[in-house]
Each structure stands twice: as C-alpha cells, then as structure tokens.
Design a protein around this motif. Structure first.
Motif, short mmCIF file in Angstrom:
data_model
loop_
_atom_site.label_atom_id
_atom_site.label_comp_id
_atom_site.label_asym_id
_atom_site.label_seq_id
_atom_site.Cartn_x
_atom_site.Cartn_y
_atom_site.Cartn_z
N PHE A 94 0.83 -1.20 0.00
CA PHE A 94 0.00 0.00 0.00
C PHE A 94 0.87 1.26 0.00
CE2 PHE A 94 -1.89 3.43 2.50
CZ PHE A 94 -2.99 3.72 1.73
N LEU A 95 1.87 1.28 0.87
CA LEU A 95 2.74 2.46 0.98
C LEU A 95 3.58 2.66 -0.29
CD1 LEU A 95 3.82 2.01 4.69
CD2 LEU A 95 2.50 3.94 3.76
N ARG A 96 4.04 1.56 -0.87
CA ARG A 96 4.81 1.68 -2.11
C ARG A 96 3.94 2.22 -3.24
NH1 ARG A 96 9.12 -3.41 -1.79
NH2 ARG A 96 10.61 -2.17 -0.58
N GLN A 97 2.71 1.74 -3.30
CA GLN A 97 1.79 2.26 -4.32
C GLN A 97 1.56 3.75 -4.09
OE1 GLN A 97 -1.33 -0.60 -3.60
NE2 GLN A 97 -0.88 -1.70 -5.51
N ASP A 98 1.37 4.12 -2.82
CA ASP A 98 1.15 5.52 -2.46
C ASP A 98 2.35 6.40 -2.84
OD1 ASP A 98 -0.38 7.62 -1.05
OD2 ASP A 98 1.27 7.52 0.42
N ALA A 99 3.55 5.83 -2.72
CA ALA A 99 4.77 6.59 -3.02
C ALA A 99 5.13 6.56 -4.50
CB ALA A 99 5.92 6.03 -2.19
N GLY A 100 4.37 5.81 -5.30
CA GLY A 100 4.67 5.71 -6.73
C GLY A 100 5.91 4.89 -7.02
N ALA A 101 6.07 3.81 -6.28
CA ALA A 101 7.26 2.95 -6.40
C ALA A 101 7.35 2.32 -7.79
CB ALA A 101 7.22 1.85 -5.35
N ARG A 102 8.58 1.95 -8.12
CA ARG A 102 8.84 1.26 -9.40
C ARG A 102 8.18 -0.12 -9.40
NH1 ARG A 102 14.14 2.03 -7.53
NH2 ARG A 102 14.34 -0.22 -7.66
N ASP A 103 7.95 -0.64 -10.60
CA ASP A 103 7.30 -1.95 -10.75
C ASP A 103 8.07 -3.06 -10.06
OD1 ASP A 103 5.19 -0.86 -12.15
OD2 ASP A 103 5.93 -1.48 -14.12
N ASP A 104 9.41 -3.03 -10.13
CA ASP A 104 10.19 -4.11 -9.51
C ASP A 104 10.01 -4.13 -7.99
OD1 ASP A 104 11.70 -1.70 -9.40
OD2 ASP A 104 13.58 -2.81 -9.15
N GLN A 105 9.82 -2.96 -7.37
CA GLN A 105 9.57 -2.93 -5.93
C GLN A 105 8.19 -3.50 -5.60
OE1 GLN A 105 10.29 1.28 -5.21
NE2 GLN A 105 12.21 0.77 -4.17
N LEU A 106 7.22 -3.15 -6.43
CA LEU A 106 5.87 -3.69 -6.22
C LEU A 106 5.86 -5.20 -6.43
CD1 LEU A 106 3.77 -0.95 -8.06
CD2 LEU A 106 4.17 -1.18 -5.59
N GLU A 107 6.58 -5.66 -7.43
CA GLU A 107 6.64 -7.10 -7.71
C GLU A 107 7.29 -7.86 -6.56
OE1 GLU A 107 8.40 -7.81 -11.58
OE2 GLU A 107 7.08 -6.32 -12.48
N SER A 108 8.36 -7.31 -5.97
CA SER A 108 9.02 -8.01 -4.86
C SER A 108 8.08 -8.11 -3.66
CB SER A 108 10.33 -7.32 -4.47
OG SER A 108 10.09 -6.09 -3.81
N THR A 109 7.26 -7.09 -3.46
CA THR A 109 6.31 -7.12 -2.35
C THR A 109 5.18 -8.10 -2.64
OG1 THR A 109 6.88 -4.84 -1.84
CG2 THR A 109 4.86 -5.69 -0.87
N LEU A 110 4.70 -8.14 -3.87
CA LEU A 110 3.66 -9.12 -4.23
C LEU A 110 4.19 -10.54 -4.08
CD1 LEU A 110 2.13 -7.29 -7.33
CD2 LEU A 110 0.97 -7.77 -5.15
N LEU A 111 5.44 -10.78 -4.47
CA LEU A 111 6.06 -12.09 -4.28
C LEU A 111 6.10 -12.45 -2.80
CD1 LEU A 111 7.94 -14.44 -5.59
CD2 LEU A 111 9.77 -13.08 -4.59
N ALA A 112 6.44 -11.49 -1.96
CA ALA A 112 6.52 -11.74 -0.52
C ALA A 112 5.14 -12.07 0.06
CB ALA A 112 7.11 -10.53 0.18
N ILE A 113 4.11 -11.36 -0.38
CA ILE A 113 2.75 -11.66 0.08
C ILE A 113 2.37 -13.08 -0.32
CG2 ILE A 113 0.29 -11.10 -0.24
CD1 ILE A 113 1.24 -8.13 -0.64
N ASP A 114 2.65 -13.44 -1.56
CA ASP A 114 2.35 -14.79 -2.05
C ASP A 114 3.11 -15.85 -1.25
OD1 ASP A 114 1.11 -16.62 -3.98
OD2 ASP A 114 3.18 -16.87 -4.72
N ALA A 115 4.37 -15.60 -0.97
CA ALA A 115 5.19 -16.56 -0.21
C ALA A 115 4.64 -16.72 1.20
CB ALA A 115 6.64 -16.11 -0.17
N ALA A 116 4.25 -15.61 1.83
CA ALA A 116 3.68 -15.69 3.19
C ALA A 116 2.37 -16.47 3.17
CB ALA A 116 3.48 -14.29 3.76
N ASP A 117 1.54 -16.25 2.15
CA ASP A 117 0.29 -17.00 2.03
C ASP A 117 0.56 -18.49 1.87
OD1 ASP A 117 -1.38 -14.81 2.30
OD2 ASP A 117 -1.62 -14.52 0.12
N ARG A 118 1.50 -18.84 0.99
CA ARG A 118 1.82 -20.27 0.77
C ARG A 118 2.34 -20.92 2.06
NH1 ARG A 118 4.72 -18.43 -3.42
NH2 ARG A 118 6.63 -19.23 -2.49
N ARG A 119 3.23 -20.24 2.75
CA ARG A 119 3.79 -20.79 3.98
C ARG A 119 2.73 -20.89 5.07
NH1 ARG A 119 9.55 -20.33 4.13
NH2 ARG A 119 9.46 -21.34 6.16
N ARG A 120 1.83 -19.92 5.12
CA ARG A 120 0.75 -19.92 6.10
C ARG A 120 -0.15 -21.13 5.87
NH1 ARG A 120 -3.03 -14.76 6.29
NH2 ARG A 120 -3.88 -15.93 4.59
#
Length: 175
Positions: A142-168
């Motif tokens: 959310f904060l990265r989107q708010d700050a206008g972050a680059r796509d690679d930063q958003l992708e790394s965060t989406l990957l992390a969310i997915d990994a946390a979901d899988r591990r959960r």
C-alpha cells in the motif's frame, strides 16, 4: 544498475550475480560518503559477508547521525536492522524496524515506511509468523503504491505476500 536478478520464493532473499556485486564493491573501495557506505553494506550483505556488513552498517548509522538528514538516518537504521536480521538477531531487527516504520509513517515518508515494513515482514517470515509477515507486506505494498514505487519494488512485495500466504497454508495444513 540493479544487481538484483530476482528473489528466492522460499527465502525471499535477493538473487544476485556475485561477480557483479564483488566488482561493484571493488569500485566503491573505501569511500566514506553515506551513499557509498549504504551501498557497501547492501553488497556485503548479499555476498554473505555479514561481519563486514555489520561494521559498515554501524558506521553508516553514525555518519547519518552526524551529517545526514532524518531520512538518511532512517535508511541507515533500516539497512542496519536488515543486517541484524540476516545474522539471526530477530528481536533486535524487529524492534529497530518497528521504530523506523513508526517514525517514517509519522512523517508521511511512504517509501521509507514501506522499506521498513518490507524488512520487518521478512523478519516475521523467517520466524514463521506468517500472518504478521503478510500484514507487513500488505502495508508495504500500500505504501509503495502511495509513493509511486517502481514496478520491480511492487513485484518483490507481491512475491513476498504470495510466499507468506503459501507458507501460512502449508503450516496450517501440516498443523
């Protein structure tokens, strides 16, 4: 130039070309500017030279305190905490990242707050607190989107969310 080639989906660690990182480290040498110190810390960390990374990260915090801005100090502290994390000092890393995230959000510095939350999420991920990790990764997104972050930063965060979901899910099914 980005030295990150991707992220390991199981550990969330950066995948880098070690040769490129070593060459850049040699180029920087013993430069003492804050940007050079921060870059050295990161390069040493991803090259798994953690003792050196810790020493330089402590130096970068001192330099930022003496000659940098509040934003510089927060960036230095977050990077220092990320080194503590990789060294296994989870409680110290979590505490420092929490303070940095709170201060950055209090100042409305979305990009820096996202950086802190992303790293605190990685601490939670490594300590198998996947719900907390997911919460921090979502906040970072959310904060990265708010700050206008680059796509690679958003992708790394989406990957992390997915990994946390899988591990959960894996932990819930195994339990």
């Amino acid at each position: 130039m980005s030295y990150i080639r991707g992220y390991d989906a199981d550990t969330l660690r950066e995948i880098v070309d070690a040769r490129d990182c070593k060459e850049r480290l040699d180029e920087i040498g013993e430069q003492r500017s804050l940007p050079a110190l921060l870059e050295r810390v990161w390069l040493l960390k991803v090259l798994d030279r953690l003792d050196e990374a810790l020493v330089i990260s402590e130096q970068s915090v001192r330099v930022a305190r003496m000659a940098g801005t509040r934003k510089d100090l927060l960036r230095s502290r977050i990077l220092h905490a990320s080194v503590l994390h990789v060294r296994g000092a989870y409680a110290a890393a979590e505490q420092e990242l929490t303070m940095c995230a709170d201060e950055a959000e209090g100042q409305n510095w979305s990009g820096i707050a996202a950086f802190a939350y992303q790293h605190r999420g990685k601490v939670y991920f490594d300590t198998e607190e996947f719900d907390l990790a997911r919460t921090d990764f979502k906040r970072a997104l959310f904060l990265r989107q708010d700050a206008g972050a680059r796509d690679d930063q958003l992708e790394s965060t989406l990957l992390a969310i997915d990994a946390a979901d899988r591990r959960r899910v894996r932990t819930t099914v195994a339990g």
